[in-house]
Design a protein around this motif. Structure first.
Motif, PDB file in Angstrom:
ATOM      1  N   THR A 181      37.539  45.937  43.917  1.00  0.00           N
ATOM      2  CA  THR A 181      38.593  45.837  44.925  1.00  0.00           C
ATOM      3  C   THR A 181      39.669  44.836  44.528  1.00  0.00           C
ATOM      4  O   THR A 181      40.849  45.065  44.777  1.00  0.00           O
ATOM      5  CB  THR A 181      37.989  45.406  46.282  1.00  0.00           C
ATOM      6  OG1 THR A 181      36.866  46.215  46.552  1.00  0.00           O
ATOM      7  CG2 THR A 181      38.997  45.536  47.396  1.00  0.00           C
ATOM      8  N   ASP A 182      39.266  43.720  43.917  1.00  0.00           N
ATOM      9  CA  ASP A 182      40.220  42.666  43.564  1.00  0.00           C
ATOM     10  C   ASP A 182      40.786  42.817  42.154  1.00  0.00           C
ATOM     11  O   ASP A 182      41.492  41.934  41.679  1.00  0.00           O
ATOM     12  CB  ASP A 182      39.562  41.289  43.711  1.00  0.00           C
ATOM     13  CG  ASP A 182      39.146  41.011  45.147  1.00  0.00           C
ATOM     14  OD1 ASP A 182      39.750  41.600  46.063  1.00  0.00           O
ATOM     15  OD2 ASP A 182      38.222  40.213  45.344  1.00  0.00           O
ATOM     16  N   ASP A 183      40.467  43.900  41.464  1.00  0.00           N
ATOM     17  CA  ASP A 183      41.016  44.148  40.137  1.00  0.00           C
ATOM     18  C   ASP A 183      42.344  44.894  40.268  1.00  0.00           C
ATOM     19  O   ASP A 183      42.567  45.620  41.233  1.00  0.00           O
ATOM     20  CB  ASP A 183      40.063  44.997  39.297  1.00  0.00           C
ATOM     21  CG  ASP A 183      38.782  44.262  38.931  1.00  0.00           C
ATOM     22  OD1 ASP A 183      38.760  43.021  38.979  1.00  0.00           O
ATOM     23  OD2 ASP A 183      37.797  44.949  38.588  1.00  0.00           O
ATOM     24  N   LEU A 184      43.208  44.687  39.289  1.00  0.00           N
ATOM     25  CA  LEU A 184      44.524  45.342  39.290  1.00  0.00           C
ATOM     26  C   LEU A 184      44.648  46.267  38.094  1.00  0.00           C
ATOM     27  O   LEU A 184      44.100  45.995  37.023  1.00  0.00           O
ATOM     28  CB  LEU A 184      45.622  44.292  39.232  1.00  0.00           C
ATOM     29  CG  LEU A 184      45.638  43.245  40.346  1.00  0.00           C
ATOM     30  CD1 LEU A 184      46.696  42.191  40.052  1.00  0.00           C
ATOM     31  CD2 LEU A 184      45.887  43.901  41.687  1.00  0.00           C
ATOM     32  N   HIS A 191      43.880  43.767  35.122  1.00  0.00           N
ATOM     33  CA  HIS A 191      43.599  42.342  35.334  1.00  0.00           C
ATOM     34  C   HIS A 191      42.346  42.301  36.199  1.00  0.00           C
ATOM     35  O   HIS A 191      42.384  42.668  37.360  1.00  0.00           O
ATOM     36  CB  HIS A 191      44.784  41.653  36.013  1.00  0.00           C
ATOM     37  CG  HIS A 191      44.710  40.158  35.950  1.00  0.00           C
ATOM     38  ND1 HIS A 191      45.830  39.370  35.979  1.00  0.00           N
ATOM     39  CD2 HIS A 191      43.652  39.300  35.873  1.00  0.00           C
ATOM     40  CE1 HIS A 191      45.467  38.100  35.920  1.00  0.00           C
ATOM     41  NE2 HIS A 191      44.150  38.044  35.857  1.00  0.00           N
ATOM     42  N   ARG A 192      41.234  41.884  35.595  1.00  0.00           N
ATOM     43  CA  ARG A 192      39.920  41.934  36.240  1.00  0.00           C
ATOM     44  C   ARG A 192      39.391  40.527  36.524  1.00  0.00           C
ATOM     45  O   ARG A 192      39.742  39.586  35.839  1.00  0.00           O
ATOM     46  CB  ARG A 192      38.910  42.643  35.342  1.00  0.00           C
ATOM     47  CG  ARG A 192      39.244  44.085  35.073  1.00  0.00           C
ATOM     48  CD  ARG A 192      38.211  44.684  34.112  1.00  0.00           C
ATOM     49  NE  ARG A 192      38.529  46.033  33.762  1.00  0.00           N
ATOM     50  CZ  ARG A 192      38.160  47.099  34.452  1.00  0.00           C
ATOM     51  NH1 ARG A 192      37.477  46.966  35.561  1.00  0.00           N
ATOM     52  NH2 ARG A 192      38.487  48.314  34.058  1.00  0.00           N
ATOM     53  N   GLY A 193      38.534  40.474  37.529  1.00  0.00           N
ATOM     54  CA  GLY A 193      37.824  39.233  37.802  1.00  0.00           C
ATOM     55  C   GLY A 193      38.618  38.210  38.593  1.00  0.00           C
ATOM     56  O   GLY A 193      38.304  37.026  38.551  1.00  0.00           O
ATOM     57  N   LEU A 194      39.642  38.667  39.296  1.00  0.00           N
ATOM     58  CA  LEU A 194      40.395  37.740  40.145  1.00  0.00           C
ATOM     59  C   LEU A 194      39.483  37.241  41.262  1.00  0.00           C
ATOM     60  O   LEU A 194      38.601  37.959  41.729  1.00  0.00           O
ATOM     61  CB  LEU A 194      41.646  38.421  40.687  1.00  0.00           C
ATOM     62  CG  LEU A 194      42.682  38.711  39.591  1.00  0.00           C
ATOM     63  CD1 LEU A 194      43.647  39.793  40.010  1.00  0.00           C
ATOM     64  CD2 LEU A 194      43.414  37.433  39.211  1.00  0.00           C
ATOM     65  N   SER A 195      39.694  36.008  41.688  1.00  0.00           N
ATOM     66  CA  SER A 195      38.732  35.319  42.548  1.00  0.00           C
ATOM     67  C   SER A 195      38.720  35.768  44.002  1.00  0.00           C
ATOM     68  O   SER A 195      37.750  35.518  44.706  1.00  0.00           O
ATOM     69  CB  SER A 195      38.973  33.811  42.485  1.00  0.00           C
ATOM     70  OG  SER A 195      40.290  33.511  42.944  1.00  0.00           O
ATOM     71  N   SER A 196      39.771  36.435  44.447  1.00  0.00           N
ATOM     72  CA  SER A 196      39.828  36.823  45.862  1.00  0.00           C
ATOM     73  C   SER A 196      40.868  37.921  46.055  1.00  0.00           C
ATOM     74  O   SER A 196      41.687  38.189  45.175  1.00  0.00           O
ATOM     75  CB  SER A 196      40.210  35.619  46.729  1.00  0.00           C
ATOM     76  OG  SER A 196      41.541  35.208  46.449  1.00  0.00           O
ATOM     77  N   LYS A 197      40.834  38.507  47.251  1.00  0.00           N
ATOM     78  CA  LYS A 197      41.839  39.507  47.603  1.00  0.00           C
ATOM     79  C   LYS A 197      43.228  38.866  47.599  1.00  0.00           C
ATOM     80  O   LYS A 197      44.198  39.467  47.133  1.00  0.00           O
ATOM     81  CB  LYS A 197      41.523  40.112  48.965  1.00  0.00           C
ATOM     82  CG  LYS A 197      42.463  41.213  49.384  1.00  0.00           C
ATOM     83  CD  LYS A 197      42.015  41.839  50.702  1.00  0.00           C
ATOM     84  CE  LYS A 197      42.983  42.886  51.154  1.00  0.00           C
ATOM     85  NZ  LYS A 197      42.736  44.199  50.624  1.00  0.00           N
ATOM     86  N   GLU A 198      43.335  37.635  48.092  1.00  0.00           N
ATOM     87  CA  GLU A 198      44.620  36.926  48.095  1.00  0.00           C
ATOM     88  C   GLU A 198      45.130  36.698  46.672  1.00  0.00           C
ATOM     89  O   GLU A 198      46.308  36.919  46.384  1.00  0.00           O
ATOM     90  CB  GLU A 198      44.490  35.587  48.823  1.00  0.00           C
ATOM     91  CG  GLU A 198      45.792  34.805  48.844  1.00  0.00           C
ATOM     92  CD  GLU A 198      45.641  33.447  49.498  1.00  0.00           C
ATOM     93  OE1 GLU A 198      46.558  33.071  50.245  1.00  0.00           O
ATOM     94  OE2 GLU A 198      44.637  32.758  49.251  1.00  0.00           O
ATOM     95  N   ALA A 199      44.249  36.288  45.765  1.00  0.00           N
ATOM     96  CA  ALA A 199      44.644  36.105  44.363  1.00  0.00           C
ATOM     97  C   ALA A 199      45.113  37.427  43.774  1.00  0.00           C
ATOM     98  O   ALA A 199      46.101  37.470  43.038  1.00  0.00           O
ATOM     99  CB  ALA A 199      43.486  35.534  43.548  1.00  0.00           C
ATOM    100  N   ALA A 200      44.420  38.515  44.094  1.00  0.00           N
ATOM    101  CA  ALA A 200      44.822  39.833  43.591  1.00  0.00           C
ATOM    102  C   ALA A 200      46.203  40.212  44.121  1.00  0.00           C
ATOM    103  O   ALA A 200      47.038  40.730  43.371  1.00  0.00           O
ATOM    104  CB  ALA A 200      43.784  40.886  43.978  1.00  0.00           C
TER     105      ALA A 200
END
Length: 149
Positions: free
Chosen positions: A7-10, A120-129
């Motif tokens: 979910t948090d990956d782009l 861009h994988r492994g972002l720490s949160s939905k907000e960071a994504a």
């Protein structure tokens, strides 16, 4: 087989009408990175921003008001002219590096041009994504202009 996005990956995708080798130059070589690295409104970048060899990289982006935003990582995979991958971590005001995530740019020949796919994988949160989505979307508009120049 491509790993499923969380979910948090782009994921960003483009199709350019120029050869793969040319797009690879623009996304890896320091003299070209300066044309598109950082969102619109970034006045300049400082640091060692070079994706032509494995090893450390860093970039301090400076906006028009003089605010500084430092990010760094390691180039972890390099397979010219098709893949460059690197780790990504923002620094705080004390230069402490935060959570690490991973960026991969894959280029393949398609219809005489280049299919560009960046994850861009492994972002720490939905907000960071969400923040990275805005930043990368803006940066990739600059990349589009650089590739099509």
């Amino acid at each position: 087989m491509t790993e499923a996005l969380r979910t948090d990956d782009l994921r960003f995708e483009r199709l350019y009408k120029v050869p793969v080798a040319r797009v690879f130059e623009i996304v890896t070589q320091p003299e070209h990175l300066a044309d598109w690295w950082g969102p619109e409104g970034i006045a300049r970048c400082e640091g060692h921003l070079d994706f032509t060899a494995k090893g450390p990289w860093d970039s301090t982006m400076i906006n028009q008001d003089g605010a500084r935003f430092k990010v760094s990582g390691q180039v972890t995979k390099l397979d010219p002219p098709n893949i460059v991958a690197f780790t990504w971590g923002w620094h705080d005001e004390n230069d402490a590096r935060g959570d690490e995530s991973h960026v991969t740019i894959e280029l393949t020949e398609e219809d005489g041009g280049t299919r560009f796919v960046m994850t861009h994988r492994g972002l720490s949160s939905k907000e960071a994504a969400e923040q990275h989505n805005r930043g990368w979307t803006s940066s990739l508009r600059k990349l589009d202009a650089a590739v099509n120049a």
